[in-house]
Write a protein that holds these residues in place. Structure first.
Motif, mmCIF file in Angstrom:
data_model
loop_
_atom_site.group_PDB
_atom_site.id
_atom_site.type_symbol
_atom_site.label_atom_id
_atom_site.label_comp_id
_atom_site.label_asym_id
_atom_site.label_seq_id
_atom_site.Cartn_x
_atom_site.Cartn_y
_atom_site.Cartn_z
ATOM 1 N N LEU A 12 0.832 -1.212 0.000
ATOM 2 C CA LEU A 12 0.000 0.000 0.000
ATOM 3 C C LEU A 12 0.863 1.256 0.000
ATOM 4 O O LEU A 12 0.603 2.206 -0.739
ATOM 5 C CB LEU A 12 -0.958 -0.010 1.195
ATOM 6 C CG LEU A 12 -2.100 -1.011 1.116
ATOM 7 C CD1 LEU A 12 -2.749 -1.207 2.485
ATOM 8 C CD2 LEU A 12 -3.132 -0.566 0.088
ATOM 9 N N ILE A 13 1.900 1.268 0.828
ATOM 10 C CA ILE A 13 2.793 2.443 0.895
ATOM 11 C C ILE A 13 3.517 2.635 -0.437
ATOM 12 O O ILE A 13 3.577 3.746 -0.975
ATOM 13 C CB ILE A 13 3.795 2.307 2.063
ATOM 14 C CG1 ILE A 13 3.072 2.434 3.403
ATOM 15 C CG2 ILE A 13 4.910 3.354 1.956
ATOM 16 C CD1 ILE A 13 3.913 2.063 4.610
ATOM 17 N N GLU A 14 4.067 1.557 -0.984
ATOM 18 C CA GLU A 14 4.806 1.672 -2.242
ATOM 19 C C GLU A 14 3.886 2.084 -3.399
ATOM 20 O O GLU A 14 4.266 2.871 -4.255
ATOM 21 C CB GLU A 14 5.546 0.369 -2.562
ATOM 22 C CG GLU A 14 6.721 0.091 -1.647
ATOM 23 C CD GLU A 14 7.768 1.195 -1.653
ATOM 24 O OE1 GLU A 14 8.158 1.659 -2.754
ATOM 25 O OE2 GLU A 14 8.196 1.607 -0.562
ATOM 26 N N SER A 15 2.688 1.562 -3.406
ATOM 27 C CA SER A 15 1.718 1.946 -4.439
ATOM 28 C C SER A 15 1.381 3.428 -4.328
ATOM 29 O O SER A 15 1.302 4.142 -5.337
ATOM 30 C CB SER A 15 0.436 1.130 -4.297
ATOM 31 O OG SER A 15 0.692 -0.232 -4.527
ATOM 32 N N THR A 16 1.194 3.891 -3.110
ATOM 33 C CA THR A 16 0.880 5.308 -2.893
ATOM 34 C C THR A 16 2.053 6.187 -3.303
ATOM 35 O O THR A 16 1.857 7.245 -3.926
ATOM 36 C CB THR A 16 0.499 5.550 -1.419
ATOM 37 O OG1 THR A 16 -0.589 4.676 -1.082
ATOM 38 C CG2 THR A 16 0.082 6.985 -1.181
ATOM 39 N N ARG A 17 3.257 5.762 -2.996
ATOM 40 C CA ARG A 17 4.445 6.529 -3.416
ATOM 41 C C ARG A 17 4.463 6.689 -4.933
ATOM 42 O O ARG A 17 4.664 7.792 -5.451
ATOM 43 C CB ARG A 17 5.731 5.819 -2.968
ATOM 44 C CG ARG A 17 5.987 5.899 -1.490
ATOM 45 C CD ARG A 17 7.291 5.224 -1.111
ATOM 46 N NE ARG A 17 8.382 5.984 -1.695
ATOM 47 C CZ ARG A 17 9.460 5.441 -2.263
ATOM 48 N NH1 ARG A 17 9.606 4.145 -2.332
ATOM 49 N NH2 ARG A 17 10.403 6.200 -2.749
#
Length: 196
Positions: A12-17
């Motif tokens: 989720l964090i990497e996708s948001t980045r």
């Protein structure tokens, strides 16, 4: 897109980045994050209170990675100040994609939100401070001329890099970035006591 070995919060964090870089805050919808991460809505809201909290985690991660990349490019403290700054200016970058932290400064929603803006501001302050320290070391050791102001020089270095990204993106070629950083190195070399 992401490894199945990554935990759901990491995906989720990497996708948001990625989405923040590509689309900005407004264009980064929870549905787009979930699709890119391969996570369901329930899973996303189990780990994060909402888009803002997830965006903050992503921005903090981006800031941490920028600091780590900059620090690695500065080389060892035993090297000369000019060589350390040169290492930072000439390090490998995805110039046409731009700076992930610098691009956040152009996102009105990020800048308008003090919590989201904080890691961006702190990272750019850290970078200027770190560069000012290297310039001061060079000046104090006699490598740089006594009149070279560390804070002003550090601000010029950061502005040159960020402006170089903008010029490169506008032209669709890395040439303006390369000219900017090499021009700055030539100006710095003129303030050294050694021939460069």
């Amino acid at each position: 897109m992401y490894s199945v070995l990554m935990s759901t919060p990491e995906r989720l964090i990497e996708s948001t980045r990625d989405l923040l870089w590509e689309r900005g805050y407004v264009g980064t919808s929870p549905k787009a994050i979930q699709q890119r991460a391969g996570a369901g809505q329930g899973s996303m809201y189990h780990h994060f209170a909402g888009k803002s909290e997830l965006a903050l985690a992503a921005i903090r991660r981006t800031a941490e990675q920028m600091r780590a990349a900059a620090e690695a490019s500065f080389g060892a403290p035993g090297e000369g100040a000019y060589a350390r700054i040169r290492g930072y200016l000439l390090r490998e970058r995805d110039v046409l994609r731009g700076c992930p932290v610098g691009r956040l400064t152009m996102d009105p929603e990020v800048i308008a939100d003090p919590e989201l803006r904080q890691p961006v501001e702190e990272t750019l302050d850290w970078l200027r401070g770190r560069l000012a320290g290297i310039v001061a070391e060079g000046r104090d050791s006699g490598e740089f001329a006594a009149g070279l102001d560390p804070r002003q020089t550090a601000a010029t270095i950061v502005a040159t890099v960020q402006g170089g990204y903008v010029l490169a993106r506008a032209s669709g070629t890395t040439e303006p970035f390369d000219h900017a950083v090499r021009g700055l190195l030539a100006l710095l070399a003129a303030h050294t006591s050694d021939e460069r």
